[in-house]
Motif scaffolding. Structure first.
Motif, PDB file in Angstrom:
ATOM      1  N   THR A  31       5.165  34.591  67.876  1.00  0.00           N
ATOM      2  CA  THR A  31       6.298  34.217  67.042  1.00  0.00           C
ATOM      3  C   THR A  31       6.933  35.432  66.380  1.00  0.00           C
ATOM      4  OG1 THR A  31       7.004  32.727  65.260  1.00  0.00           O
ATOM      5  CG2 THR A  31       4.881  33.812  64.991  1.00  0.00           C
ATOM      6  N   THR A  32       8.125  35.236  65.866  1.00  0.00           N
ATOM      7  CA  THR A  32       8.766  36.229  65.009  1.00  0.00           C
ATOM      8  C   THR A  32       8.895  35.677  63.590  1.00  0.00           C
ATOM      9  OG1 THR A  32      10.969  35.416  65.603  1.00  0.00           O
ATOM     10  CG2 THR A  32      10.092  37.250  66.912  1.00  0.00           C
ATOM     11  N   GLU A  33       8.362  34.486  63.377  1.00  0.00           N
ATOM     12  CA  GLU A  33       8.461  33.809  62.081  1.00  0.00           C
ATOM     13  C   GLU A  33       7.117  33.844  61.358  1.00  0.00           C
ATOM     14  OE1 GLU A  33      11.442  32.736  61.100  1.00  0.00           O
ATOM     15  OE2 GLU A  33      12.284  33.323  63.032  1.00  0.00           O
ATOM     16  N   SER A  34       7.091  33.352  60.130  1.00  0.00           N
ATOM     17  CA  SER A  34       5.868  33.391  59.321  1.00  0.00           C
ATOM     18  C   SER A  34       5.082  32.080  59.340  1.00  0.00           C
ATOM     19  CB  SER A  34       6.219  33.752  57.879  1.00  0.00           C
ATOM     20  OG  SER A  34       7.080  32.779  57.331  1.00  0.00           O
ATOM     21  N   ASP A  35       5.517  31.097  60.124  1.00  0.00           N
ATOM     22  CA  ASP A  35       4.826  29.806  60.140  1.00  0.00           C
ATOM     23  C   ASP A  35       3.532  29.872  60.953  1.00  0.00           C
ATOM     24  OD1 ASP A  35       6.231  30.200  62.459  1.00  0.00           O
ATOM     25  OD2 ASP A  35       7.053  28.187  62.558  1.00  0.00           O
ATOM     26  N   ASN A  36       2.741  28.817  60.846  1.00  0.00           N
ATOM     27  CA  ASN A  36       1.450  28.730  61.528  1.00  0.00           C
ATOM     28  C   ASN A  36       1.344  27.349  62.182  1.00  0.00           C
ATOM     29  OD1 ASN A  36      -1.169  29.019  62.415  1.00  0.00           O
ATOM     30  ND2 ASN A  36      -2.085  29.008  60.386  1.00  0.00           N
ATOM     31  N   THR A  37       2.206  27.085  63.143  1.00  0.00           N
ATOM     32  CA  THR A  37       2.308  25.747  63.718  1.00  0.00           C
ATOM     33  C   THR A  37       1.148  25.367  64.623  1.00  0.00           C
ATOM     34  OG1 THR A  37       3.735  26.605  65.463  1.00  0.00           O
ATOM     35  CG2 THR A  37       4.819  25.641  63.553  1.00  0.00           C
ATOM     36  N   ASN A  38       0.312  26.322  65.035  1.00  0.00           N
ATOM     37  CA  ASN A  38      -0.856  25.977  65.854  1.00  0.00           C
ATOM     38  C   ASN A  38      -2.140  25.949  65.028  1.00  0.00           C
ATOM     39  OD1 ASN A  38      -1.117  28.776  65.578  1.00  0.00           O
ATOM     40  ND2 ASN A  38      -1.970  29.050  67.621  1.00  0.00           N
TER      41      ASN A  38
END
Length: 150
Positions: free
Chosen positions: A76-83
Motif C-alpha cells: 500500500t501507499t496508505e496508512s490503513d491496515n485492511t488485512n
C-alpha cells in the motif's frame, strides 16, 4: 508497545532483503502490510514478489482490491491496515510515525541516500520511549549487525 526494527541497507538492496524478511514474518504466522512512498514503487515491488525466486513466490496483493482483508501480505501507499497485519514494513519514502496497533514495525532505508538516513534518524527520535527500538546495519558481506537498542 511495538518492537521497531531499523534496517540500514548498505550492501544488499531492498529487493534482496524484503522477500527474506517477509518469509520470516509469514513463518511466524503473522500477516504483513508494506507501505511504500509511491504507486510506482508499490507496483514494482508487487511484480518483484511474484518473481524474486525461480522456485517460489510470496502470495500478496495490492491494496484497494476486494480481497484485501484476506491477503497475507498487502502492499500500500496508505496508512490503513485492511488485512489486519501484525507487522508493518516501511520502505522507499514511507516512514513510521507510531507503532500503535502492531506487534512489529520494520523500517528499511538506504545508507546511500542522505535524505533516507536523515528520515530514519528523525523516526528513531520520534518512536523512542514509546516502543522498543533496534538498529541493524549491513556489514561488508551483507550480514546484519545489531548496532543499537533503545
Amino acid at each position: 508497545m511495538a518492537e521497531v526494527l531499523f534496517y540500514h541497507l548498505e550492501t544488499r538492496p531492498l529487493e534482496a532483503v524484503m522477500p527474506l524478511l517477509l518469509e520470516k514474518t509469514l513463518e511466524r504466522g503473522w500477516r504483513a502490510v508494506i507501505e511504500v512512498g509511491s504507486r510506482e514503487r508499490a507496483e514494482a515491488l508487487d511484480a518483484h514478489l511474484w518473481t524474486y525466486r525461480d522456485d517460489s513466490f510470496l502470495a500478496h496483493g495490492m491494496a484497494g482490491e476486494d480481497a484485501d482483508a484476506h491477503q497475507p501480505i498487502l502492499i500500500t501507499t496508505e496508512s490503513d491496515n485492511t488485512n489486519g497485519a501484525a507487522v508493518r514494513f516501511f520502505a522507499d519514502g514511507a516512514v513510521p510515525q507510531s507503532g500503535e496497533g502492531y506487534t512489529r514495525l520494520v523500517y528499511l532505508f538506504s545508507g546511500h541516500d542522505p535524505d533516507a538516513v536523515a528520515a530514519a534518524r528523525l523516526a528513531w527520535k520520534t518512536l523512542k520511549g514509546s516502543n522498543t527500538l533496534t538498529y541493524w546495519q549491513q556489514d561488508a558481506n551483507g550480514r546484519w549487525e545489531n548496532k543499537a537498542q533503545a
